[in-house]
Design a protein around this motif. Structure first.
Motif, PDB file in Angstrom:
ATOM      1  N   VAL A 472       0.849  -1.192   0.000  1.00 21.23           N
ATOM      2  CA  VAL A 472       0.000   0.000   0.000  1.00 21.23           C
ATOM      3  C   VAL A 472       0.882   1.239   0.000  1.00 21.23           C
ATOM      4  O   VAL A 472       1.989   1.237   0.543  1.00 21.23           O
ATOM      5  CB  VAL A 472      -0.956   0.045   1.222  1.00 21.23           C
ATOM      6  N   ALA A 473       0.376   2.310  -0.638  1.00 18.45           N
ATOM      7  CA  ALA A 473       1.069   3.591  -0.597  1.00 18.45           C
ATOM      8  C   ALA A 473       0.828   4.231   0.764  1.00 18.45           C
ATOM      9  O   ALA A 473      -0.298   4.229   1.264  1.00 18.45           O
ATOM     10  CB  ALA A 473       0.556   4.493  -1.714  1.00 18.45           C
ATOM     11  N   ALA A 474       1.885   4.766   1.359  1.00 25.46           N
ATOM     12  CA  ALA A 474       1.722   5.355   2.690  1.00 25.46           C
ATOM     13  C   ALA A 474       2.705   6.497   2.889  1.00 25.46           C
ATOM     14  O   ALA A 474       3.882   6.273   3.164  1.00 25.46           O
ATOM     15  CB  ALA A 474       1.926   4.295   3.775  1.00 25.46           C
ATOM     16  N   ASN A 475       2.209   7.705   2.736  1.00 26.45           N
ATOM     17  CA  ASN A 475       2.947   8.896   3.159  1.00 26.45           C
ATOM     18  C   ASN A 475       2.573   9.120   4.615  1.00 26.45           C
ATOM     19  O   ASN A 475       1.497   9.649   4.923  1.00 26.45           O
ATOM     20  CB  ASN A 475       2.564  10.093   2.302  1.00 26.45           C
ATOM     21  N   VAL A 476       3.436   8.693   5.523  1.00 30.00           N
ATOM     22  CA  VAL A 476       3.057   8.688   6.937  1.00 30.00           C
ATOM     23  C   VAL A 476       2.885  10.084   7.515  1.00 30.00           C
ATOM     24  O   VAL A 476       2.312  10.246   8.596  1.00 30.00           O
ATOM     25  CB  VAL A 476       4.085   7.891   7.778  1.00 30.00           C
ATOM     26  N   ALA A 477       3.352  11.121   6.803  1.00 29.99           N
ATOM     27  CA  ALA A 477       3.190  12.489   7.279  1.00 29.99           C
ATOM     28  C   ALA A 477       1.838  13.085   6.908  1.00 29.99           C
ATOM     29  O   ALA A 477       1.510  14.181   7.337  1.00 29.99           O
ATOM     30  CB  ALA A 477       4.308  13.374   6.719  1.00 29.99           C
ATOM     31  N   ASP A 478       1.051  12.359   6.129  1.00 26.89           N
ATOM     32  CA  ASP A 478      -0.245  12.830   5.650  1.00 26.89           C
ATOM     33  C   ASP A 478      -1.346  12.031   6.345  1.00 26.89           C
ATOM     34  O   ASP A 478      -1.495  10.835   6.108  1.00 26.89           O
ATOM     35  CB  ASP A 478      -0.324  12.644   4.136  1.00 26.89           C
ATOM     36  N   PRO A 479      -2.152  12.664   7.204  1.00 25.81           N
ATOM     37  CA  PRO A 479      -3.162  11.897   7.958  1.00 25.81           C
ATOM     38  C   PRO A 479      -4.180  11.214   7.060  1.00 25.81           C
ATOM     39  O   PRO A 479      -4.650  10.112   7.393  1.00 25.81           O
ATOM     40  CB  PRO A 479      -3.825  12.959   8.845  1.00 25.81           C
ATOM     41  N   LEU A 480      -4.552  11.820   5.941  1.00 25.23           N
ATOM     42  CA  LEU A 480      -5.504  11.181   5.036  1.00 25.23           C
ATOM     43  C   LEU A 480      -4.897   9.951   4.380  1.00 25.23           C
ATOM     44  O   LEU A 480      -5.567   8.925   4.212  1.00 25.23           O
ATOM     45  CB  LEU A 480      -5.979  12.180   3.981  1.00 25.23           C
ATOM     46  N   ALA A 481      -3.617  10.051   4.013  1.00 26.39           N
ATOM     47  CA  ALA A 481      -2.944   8.900   3.406  1.00 26.39           C
ATOM     48  C   ALA A 481      -2.793   7.766   4.411  1.00 26.39           C
ATOM     49  O   ALA A 481      -2.938   6.589   4.063  1.00 26.39           O
ATOM     50  CB  ALA A 481      -1.574   9.321   2.868  1.00 26.39           C
ATOM     51  N   VAL A 482      -2.504   8.100   5.659  1.00 30.77           N
ATOM     52  CA  VAL A 482      -2.388   7.076   6.709  1.00 30.77           C
ATOM     53  C   VAL A 482      -3.730   6.382   6.913  1.00 30.77           C
ATOM     54  O   VAL A 482      -3.814   5.146   6.977  1.00 30.77           O
ATOM     55  CB  VAL A 482      -1.890   7.707   8.021  1.00 30.77           C
ATOM     56  N   ARG A 483      -4.801   7.182   6.993  1.00 30.44           N
ATOM     57  CA  ARG A 483      -6.128   6.593   7.187  1.00 30.44           C
ATOM     58  C   ARG A 483      -6.499   5.664   6.036  1.00 30.44           C
ATOM     59  O   ARG A 483      -7.044   4.573   6.245  1.00 30.44           O
ATOM     60  CB  ARG A 483      -7.152   7.728   7.285  1.00 30.44           C
ATOM     61  N   ALA A 484      -6.178   6.099   4.806  1.00 30.40           N
ATOM     62  CA  ALA A 484      -6.484   5.272   3.635  1.00 30.40           C
ATOM     63  C   ALA A 484      -5.698   3.969   3.670  1.00 30.40           C
ATOM     64  O   ALA A 484      -6.221   2.899   3.326  1.00 30.40           O
ATOM     65  CB  ALA A 484      -6.181   6.050   2.352  1.00 30.40           C
ATOM     66  N   ALA A 485      -4.433   4.036   4.075  1.00 32.32           N
ATOM     67  CA  ALA A 485      -3.602   2.827   4.134  1.00 32.32           C
ATOM     68  C   ALA A 485      -4.124   1.861   5.197  1.00 32.32           C
ATOM     69  O   ALA A 485      -4.168   0.646   4.982  1.00 32.32           O
ATOM     70  CB  ALA A 485      -2.145   3.201   4.414  1.00 32.32           C
ATOM     71  N   ILE A 486      -4.512   2.398   6.347  1.00 27.13           N
ATOM     72  CA  ILE A 486      -5.060   1.551   7.410  1.00 27.13           C
ATOM     73  C   ILE A 486      -6.371   0.918   6.952  1.00 27.13           C
ATOM     74  O   ILE A 486      -6.618  -0.281   7.168  1.00 27.13           O
ATOM     75  CB  ILE A 486      -5.274   2.364   8.701  1.00 27.13           C
ATOM     76  N   ASP A 487      -7.241   1.686   6.299  1.00 22.29           N
ATOM     77  CA  ASP A 487      -8.502   1.137   5.799  1.00 22.29           C
ATOM     78  C   ASP A 487      -8.255   0.028   4.785  1.00 22.29           C
ATOM     79  O   ASP A 487      -8.959  -0.999   4.781  1.00 22.29           O
ATOM     80  CB  ASP A 487      -9.347   2.242   5.158  1.00 22.29           C
ATOM     81  N   THR A 488      -7.276   0.220   3.920  1.00 19.26           N
ATOM     82  CA  THR A 488      -6.948  -0.817   2.931  1.00 19.26           C
ATOM     83  C   THR A 488      -6.496  -2.099   3.629  1.00 19.26           C
ATOM     84  O   THR A 488      -6.893  -3.207   3.248  1.00 19.26           O
ATOM     85  CB  THR A 488      -5.850  -0.317   1.980  1.00 19.26           C
ATOM     86  N   ALA A 489      -5.684  -1.937   4.658  1.00 21.52           N
ATOM     87  CA  ALA A 489      -5.222  -3.104   5.417  1.00 21.52           C
ATOM     88  C   ALA A 489      -6.389  -3.836   6.069  1.00 21.52           C
ATOM     89  O   ALA A 489      -6.472  -5.071   6.045  1.00 21.52           O
ATOM     90  CB  ALA A 489      -4.220  -2.660   6.477  1.00 21.52           C
ATOM     91  N   VAL A 490      -7.302  -3.061   6.649  1.00 17.42           N
ATOM     92  CA  VAL A 490      -8.442  -3.640   7.349  1.00 17.42           C
ATOM     93  C   VAL A 490      -9.344  -4.404   6.381  1.00 17.42           C
ATOM     94  O   VAL A 490      -9.839  -5.507   6.692  1.00 17.42           O
ATOM     95  CB  VAL A 490      -9.211  -2.523   8.082  1.00 17.42           C
ATOM     96  N   LEU A 491      -9.592  -3.842   5.202  1.00 20.32           N
ATOM     97  CA  LEU A 491     -10.436  -4.526   4.226  1.00 20.32           C
ATOM     98  C   LEU A 491      -9.735  -5.743   3.635  1.00 20.32           C
ATOM     99  O   LEU A 491     -10.384  -6.715   3.246  1.00 20.32           O
ATOM    100  CB  LEU A 491     -10.852  -3.563   3.118  1.00 20.32           C
ATOM    101  N   ALA A 492      -8.419  -5.709   3.559  1.00 16.85           N
ATOM    102  CA  ALA A 492      -7.678  -6.840   2.991  1.00 16.85           C
ATOM    103  C   ALA A 492      -7.615  -8.020   3.943  1.00 16.85           C
ATOM    104  O   ALA A 492      -7.776  -9.178   3.512  1.00 16.85           O
ATOM    105  CB  ALA A 492      -6.262  -6.404   2.623  1.00 16.85           C
ATOM    106  N   PHE A 493      -7.396  -7.779   5.219  1.00 20.25           N
ATOM    107  CA  PHE A 493      -7.152  -8.870   6.164  1.00 20.25           C
ATOM    108  C   PHE A 493      -8.101  -8.891   7.364  1.00 20.25           C
ATOM    109  O   PHE A 493      -8.010  -9.777   8.201  1.00 20.25           O
ATOM    110  CB  PHE A 493      -5.712  -8.817   6.663  1.00 20.25           C
ATOM    111  N   GLY A 494      -8.983  -7.927   7.467  1.00 18.26           N
ATOM    112  CA  GLY A 494      -9.955  -7.936   8.551  1.00 18.26           C
ATOM    113  C   GLY A 494      -9.638  -7.005   9.689  1.00 18.26           C
ATOM    114  O   GLY A 494     -10.522  -6.615  10.447  1.00 18.26           O
ATOM    115  N   GLY A 495      -8.379  -6.644   9.855  1.00 15.42           N
ATOM    116  CA  GLY A 495      -7.994  -5.780  10.957  1.00 15.42           C
ATOM    117  C   GLY A 495      -6.495  -5.619  11.005  1.00 15.42           C
ATOM    118  O   GLY A 495      -5.794  -5.822  10.007  1.00 15.42           O
ATOM    119  N   ILE A 496      -5.987  -5.270  12.170  1.00 12.28           N
ATOM    120  CA  ILE A 496      -4.546  -5.103  12.395  1.00 12.28           C
ATOM    121  C   ILE A 496      -4.248  -5.580  13.812  1.00 12.28           C
ATOM    122  O   ILE A 496      -5.017  -5.306  14.737  1.00 12.28           O
ATOM    123  CB  ILE A 496      -4.098  -3.635  12.227  1.00 12.28           C
ATOM    124  N   ASP A 497      -3.135  -6.281  13.986  1.00 15.24           N
ATOM    125  CA  ASP A 497      -2.704  -6.729  15.316  1.00 15.24           C
ATOM    126  C   ASP A 497      -1.362  -6.155  15.728  1.00 15.24           C
ATOM    127  O   ASP A 497      -1.041  -6.108  16.909  1.00 15.24           O
ATOM    128  CB  ASP A 497      -2.578  -8.258  15.349  1.00 15.24           C
TER     129      ASP A 497
END
Length: 678
Positions: A472-497
């Motif tokens: 996933v693309a992740a510009n960690v300094a951009d809150p919108l980009a971080v949120r999008a990356a986390i959402d992509t992870a959640v939809l791909a695998f169900g969550g994050i541990d």
């Protein structure tokens, strides 16, 4: 040149298995009979090659076949002691094996051996199961196929089912196959091509009949308020729901998730018949063994608010567990295995989609595919008639069958991080890549988050692709980009541990040369970036109620004052204190927060390759190629630190051995006395 029986069987199996309308993943089995030379006697011997237990037709290889002597298989009929002794016949099949190696014979082996045909296919096509699960399936079979396809009432797979089909075949020599009530189809032929043609004919004929004669609205009218949400809103709602739903599916053991919002799923969930059909559950054993006997269906419209949905899901989860316990108690016997878990594996949310769960990503994805098969079956059965799956009593007999329990007990012991989902920033190179690689090797699903999307996707592909890792693309300094990356992870695998804050850069400059832009850039990427990632991930971790880990890749420079390094070292100190602060704040949720303090990691480092190495070498008055050894020479152990050493520390910190450790900084620096923690 004609193929050997085994080669022809594998080619046929692969063709049939790669078409999802023919059978589901790992579903069904195929066989061939033929002669080979017995290496002991030198005489011809008649053999049966049959897909073994647990294999998949689409990817079947010779090692996935069980090979049995037909003379001994036929003699088993004389040893069969009746339906009450059915399970003993599976053990008896082991005494019919020819040669070493190969797969274990499956429960359907008797069907293949006893049917008097050189080639036999047993498949689970949606169209065939639709006929098999219609309340008037027997009459439909006669209408659709005439005398060419026979009806076999539901019987649990095993030796008696093989005897039943063989007897029907003898009585109807012109028949080419059967519809197995509640289950699937079986077809045969004198040659491999003939068997394949007959299988395909049954599947296609059933499909065409349903299309030509079925109701145009098999699921009834659309329920007001249950229509699919617009795609952006639907995906956002799915990402918001996913962590809590994963927590529901994981109350007893941690599960990986998969999300599907295909048109077929959304159409079903919007329909007036969805509640009744979902409550009936699936019918084909391959389906409900992976989906449980029925799903959890949210009984709210798509227009409900997120808080309303979450509250109702918690209520339905309690009701689901009580109902599953009642199902188990009603049907268990003295010999039944212990209940394996009462959480749902399929959760359906109208207007949003389907969430499916399993011990790993592949299992979760396949569970969703199986429930989609079940929806297609229901559609076909309801189009022609009324869907009537096998009874709960019969489902229980298979779900808690001693043979199914034995198969589960043979599964390999899970790796330390199986079922865990890791989000690693800066993971396309250096420490991040090594960490992602190690976690994937230990069973985790991994999200490769990096500013360079193409590089992240390459690493994910190398680790095994979407069932193991995604980029996933992740510009960690951009809150919108971080949120999008986390959402992509959640939809791909169900969550994050598990979160690894590794993304970084470094500007090696003395105080008077460090600009305000340098300072802001350094702090935005590492101090602010790790804060944003931890904040977004913590919301997921808390919603899941499964605990979790956040690891900061800090630096020995967080405590060691090196020269010409003001911006980098200050931001590392910021990260180090974030570890302490978050460990205190998140501990009540079972979330552990720890840090790792490496010395300079030169090999494979994107930071060092981008100019930092040259600057640090100039600061110390050495050649850049000697920088790694320079760092090693000044340590107590005299050894260079490489990315894999840091990855090892992440593995240990997030594994079961340090489950009571939080707020710790682990030095991985070969011993730098000036950086000892005090």
């Amino acid at each position: 040149m004609s193929l050997s029986p085994a080669a022809a069987l594998i080619a046929r199996s692969n063709r049939l298995g790669k078409n999802p309308k023919n059978t589901n993943y790992a579903g069904g089995n195929t066989s061939a009979k033929g002669s080979a030379v017995d290496p002991v006697t030198g005489e011809p011997v008649e053999l049966l090659w049959v897909k073994g237990s647990g294999g998949d037709l689409g990817t079947l290889e010779e090692s996935g076949l069980a090979v049995l002597r037909m003379d001994r298989v036929r003699q088993l009929a004389g040893a069969y002691a009746g339906i009450d002794r059915e399970d003993e016949m599976v053990d008896a099949l082991a005494y019919c094996l020819h040669g070493a190696g190969g797969a274990a014979p499956s429960i359907d082996t008797a069907m293949h051996g006893l049917v008097d045909a050189a080639h036999v296919d047993h498949l689970h096509p949606d169209s065939g199961i639709a006929i098999a699960t219609a309340v008037d399936g027997e009459a439909l079979t006669r209408t659709i196929f005439g005398e060419r396809v026979l009806w076999v009432p539901w019987r649990r797979p095993g030796f008696q089912l093989g005897l039943d089909i063989a007897e029907l075949q003898r009585a109807h020599p012109n028949a080419v196959g059967t519809i197995l009530g509640g289950h699937g189809i079986t077809a045969w032929g004198a040659t491999s091509d003939e068997a394949e043609r007959n299988s395909q004919w049954i599947i296609d004929t059933a499909e065409r009949y349903i299309e030509a004669n079925g109701s145009p609205a098999p699921f009834g009218a659309e329920r007001p308020g249950y229509a699919p949400l617009p795609e952006p809103e639907r995906r956002a709602r799915a990402a918001a729901l996913a962590p809590s739903i994963r927590g529901i599916a994981s109350s007893e053991r941690t599960m990986v998730g998969h999300f599907t919002d295909s048109p077929a799923v959304l159409e079903f969930l919007a329909s007036e018949k969805a509640p009744r059909l979902a409550a009936l559950g699936t019918s084909c054993p391959d389906h409900f063994l992976r989906t449980k006997v029925r799903p959890l269906l949210l009984d709210l419209p798509a227009t409900a608010t997120l808080p309303e949905q979450l509250a109702r899901l918690d209520e339905l989860h309690s009701e689901y567990r009580e109902a599953y316990r009642a199902y188990y108690d009603e049907h268990r016997t003295q010999d039944s295995p212990a209940m394996r878990g009462a959480d749902p594996l399929i959760v359906l949310v109208p207007g949003v989609g389907m969430f499916s769960y399993g011990a790993n990503k592949q299992t979760a994805r396949v569970a969703g595919e199986f429930y989609l098969n079940a929806i297609n079956v229901m559609r076909g059965a309801e189009a022609l008639s009324t869907y009537a799956p096998i009874s709960d009593a019969e489902k229980f007999r298979i779900e808690y069958w001693a043979l199914e329990e034995a198969k589960l007990q043979r599964l390999p012991k899970p790796k330390s991080h199986q079922g865990r989902i890791a989000f690693v920033t800066g993971a396309a190179s250096g420490i991040g890549r090594a960490t992602a690689t190690r976690l994937a090797a230990e069973g985790a699903c991994v999200v490769i988050a990096d500013l360079d999307l193409a590089a992240a996707e390459r690493v994910a592909a190398e680790l095994g692709g979407p069932d193991v890792a995604i980029g996933v693309a992740a510009n960690v300094a951009d809150p919108l980009a971080v949120r999008a990356a986390i959402d992509t992870a959640v939809l791909a695998f169900g969550g994050i541990d598990l979160v690894v804050n590794n993304a970084g850069l470094s500007l090696s400059k003395p105080l008077l040369d460090t600009t305000e832009h340098d300072w802001d850039l350094q702090h935005n990427v590492m101090a602010k970036g790790s804060f944003l990632v931890s904040q977004a991930a913590a919301a997921v971790l808390i919603a899941q109620r499964l605990g979790g880990d956040i690891v900061y890749i800090s630096s020995k420079n967080s405590v060691f004052a090196g020269p010409n390094n003001i911006a980098y070292s200050a931001t590392k100190a910021d990260q180090a204190h974030q570890v302490r602060l978050l460990a205190v704040e998140l501990g009540e949720h079972g979330i552990r927060v720890n840090g790792i303090n490496p010395d300079g990691v030169v090999r494979g480092s994107g930071i060092f390759a981008s100019g930092w190495g040259a600057n640090r070498a100039a600061t110390y008055g050495i050649a850049e190629k000697d920088l790694g050894q320079f760092y090693a020479n000044r340590t107590i152990l005299g050894r260079e630190v490489v990315p894999e050493n840091v990855a090892d520390a992440v593995f240990v910190l997030t594994g079961p051995e340090l489950s009571r450790t939080t707020g710790l900084h682990v030095p991985v620096d070969s011993g730098v006395a000036a950086a000892f923690l005090r």
